[in-house]
Motif scaffolding. Structure first.
Motif, short mmCIF file in Angstrom:
data_model
loop_
_atom_site.label_atom_id
_atom_site.label_comp_id
_atom_site.label_asym_id
_atom_site.label_seq_id
_atom_site.Cartn_x
_atom_site.Cartn_y
_atom_site.Cartn_z
N HIS A 7 6.31 34.57 55.94
CA HIS A 7 6.41 33.73 56.67
C HIS A 7 8.06 32.96 57.02
O HIS A 7 7.95 32.49 55.53
N ASN A 28 -7.81 35.41 60.16
CA ASN A 28 -6.57 35.01 59.39
C ASN A 28 -6.26 34.05 58.76
O ASN A 28 -5.32 33.94 58.17
N GLU A 31 -4.79 34.60 52.86
CA GLU A 31 -4.08 35.01 53.37
C GLU A 31 -4.23 36.34 51.74
O GLU A 31 -3.77 35.51 50.94
N ASP A 33 -1.23 39.36 49.73
CA ASP A 33 -0.35 40.05 49.52
C ASP A 33 -0.09 40.45 48.63
O ASP A 33 -0.99 40.57 47.39
N ARG A 235 1.49 27.58 53.43
CA ARG A 235 1.08 27.69 55.04
C ARG A 235 -0.21 26.53 54.62
O ARG A 235 -0.80 26.78 53.41
N ARG A 252 -1.51 27.58 50.82
CA ARG A 252 -0.43 28.67 50.46
C ARG A 252 1.10 29.04 50.16
O ARG A 252 0.83 28.88 50.85
N HIS A 254 4.10 30.41 49.23
CA HIS A 254 5.26 31.46 49.72
C HIS A 254 6.35 31.70 48.91
O HIS A 254 7.09 30.68 49.29
#
Length: 314
Positions: A7, A28, A31, A33, A235, A252, A254
Motif C-alpha cells: 500500500h 478483502n 490481509e 502477507d 490500513r 493493520r 505495514h
C-alpha cells in the motif's frame, strides 16, 4: 524485508488529516502477507511482556467480543485455506502450534481473536457521548496508548489530531459516518507516518521518539539516515457487527523501509508525490507527526530518489 510496498497511500491517494473512507469488499477484510508468522509471534510476545497495556474491555462487551471471534473463525478458513483450517469446532492456524487449543483457553474472546490475525482489533460502542472505545486489543500501536483512550468517545480520542478534536467539523462527520454505517457495507481508510526503526510496538508519541539504546530522542542527522527510515502504513477498516450493532475497527500495520521505493518502476513519481505531501503539512501537523525536525531531510532523500536535480528541487 525484500517485498515491495503493498500500500502506498503517500502517493496522494490518501491524504493525511482527511477522513477518506472508501467502500471495502468483505473478501478483502483481512490481509495476510509474508510477515504473517513473524507478526503473530510478535503479538504473543507483546501480550506476554505488556499484558495490561495491550488489552482492555468493558463489562458487557462479552457478546460483541464473541461475535468478532465468530466472524473471523468463519471468514479466515474460507478466505485463506493455506493458513487456516477447521477441525470440528476448532480453528487451526497452520504453522502456529502455540495456538493449539486456543478455543478452550480462559481468555476474553477478543483476545483470542486478536491472536489469529495480523490486525489489531477495536470495538466501538454507541453511548450518550457518541461512539466510544469499549474493548480493544492493540499490540502494534502507532504512537498512542490503548489504556489512555479506553472508554473515551471518538472526539476525545482524536483530540490531539489537528482538526479532529471535540467540536470540529471532522469530529461531527465521523460520528455521523459511524451512525450511518450499515451491516454488510464495510469501509476502509489509510494513514501513514515515518519512524526511525522497524518496531511494531510503538506506543510512544511521535514527538517523544526515544532510542532505547541511548535514551535520547531519535532524529535523522543527515539525508542518508533519513533514507533509512521506515514508512508506517495503517490500513484501517470499519465493519458494523450484525448482532450487537457495535463497530469493529481493525488496524493493520505495514512497515516498509523508504529505501524499498527504489525498487518500484514508478519510484520517481511516487517519491516526488511523497515529498510533496510532506511539504504540504503545516506546523501543527508536522508537530503531531513528529516530523518538525526531520521533514527537510526526508524530503531531500525522497527528491534524490525521484532523480530531481538540485535546480529542480524547491
Amino acid at each position: 524485508m525484500t517485498h515491495l510496498p503493498i500500500h502506498t497511500p503517500y502517493d496522494g491517494s490518501s491524504k493525511l488529516f482527511q477522513i477518506g473512507l472508501k467502500p471495502l469488499d468483505l473478501r478483502n477484510w483481512i490481509e495476510i502477507d509474508e510477515t504473517f508468522d513473524f507478526q503473530l509471534a510478535e503479538k504473543r510476545r507483546i501480550y506476554a511482556e505488556h499484558p495490561d497495556d495491550v488489552f482492555v474491555a468493558e463489562q458487557g462487551t462479552e457478546e460483541a467480543q464473541a461475535e468478532v471471534l465468530a466472524l473471523l473463525s468463519e471468514h479466515l478458513p474460507a478466505r485463506f485455506p493455506e493458513r487456516y483450517r477447521r477441525e470440528g469446532d476448532r480453528l487451526i492456524v497452520i504453522g502456529h502450534p502455540e495456538l493449539e487449543g486456543l478455543d478452550a483457553r480462559k481468555l476474553p474472546s477478543l483476545h483470542k481473536a486478536s491472536l489469529l490475525v495480523q490486525e489489531d482489533l477495536i470495538v466501538m460502542r454507541r453511548g450518550e457521548e457518541g461512539w466510544r472505545l469499549a474493548a480493544g486489543s492493540l499490540c502494534f500501536p502507532s504512537s498512542w496508548l490503548l489504556t489512555e483512550k479506553f472508554g473515551k468517545p471518538m472526539s476525545t480520542i482524536h483530540e490531539p489530531v489537528p482538526g479532529f478534536g471535540p467540536g470540529t467539523r471532522n469530529a461531527g462527520l465521523i460520528d455521523r459516518m459511524f451512525d450511518k454505517l450499515q451491516v454488510g457495507q464495510p469501509v476502509e481508510r489509510f494513514n501513514w507516518s515515518i519512524q526511525a526503526g522497524d518496531a511494531l510496538y510503538h506506543p510512544l508519541s511521535n514527538a517523544g521518539r526515544i532510542d532505547r539504546a541511548t535514551g535520547r530522542p531519535i532524529r535523522f542527522p543527515d539525508v542518508e539516515a533519513a533514507a533509512r527510515a521506515f514508512i508506517r502504513v495503517e490500513r484501517q477498516t470499519l465493519r458494523k457487527l450484525p448482532v450487537s450493532g457495535d463497530i469493529l475497527f481493525t488496524i493493520r500495520i505495514h512497515l516498509d523501509p523508504i529505501a524499498l521505493l527504489k525498487g518500484r518502476p514508478d519510484r520517481a513519481v511516487l517519491a516526488a508525490s511523497f515529498a510533496g505531501q510532506l511539504m504540504a503539512l503545516d506546523a501543527e501537523q508536522l508537530d503531531y507527526k513528529g516530523l518538525t525536525a526531520d521533514r527537510d531531510r526526508l524530503v531531500e532523500a525522497l527528491e534524490g530518489m525521484a532523480g530531481l536535480s538540485r535546480q529542480e528541487r524547491r
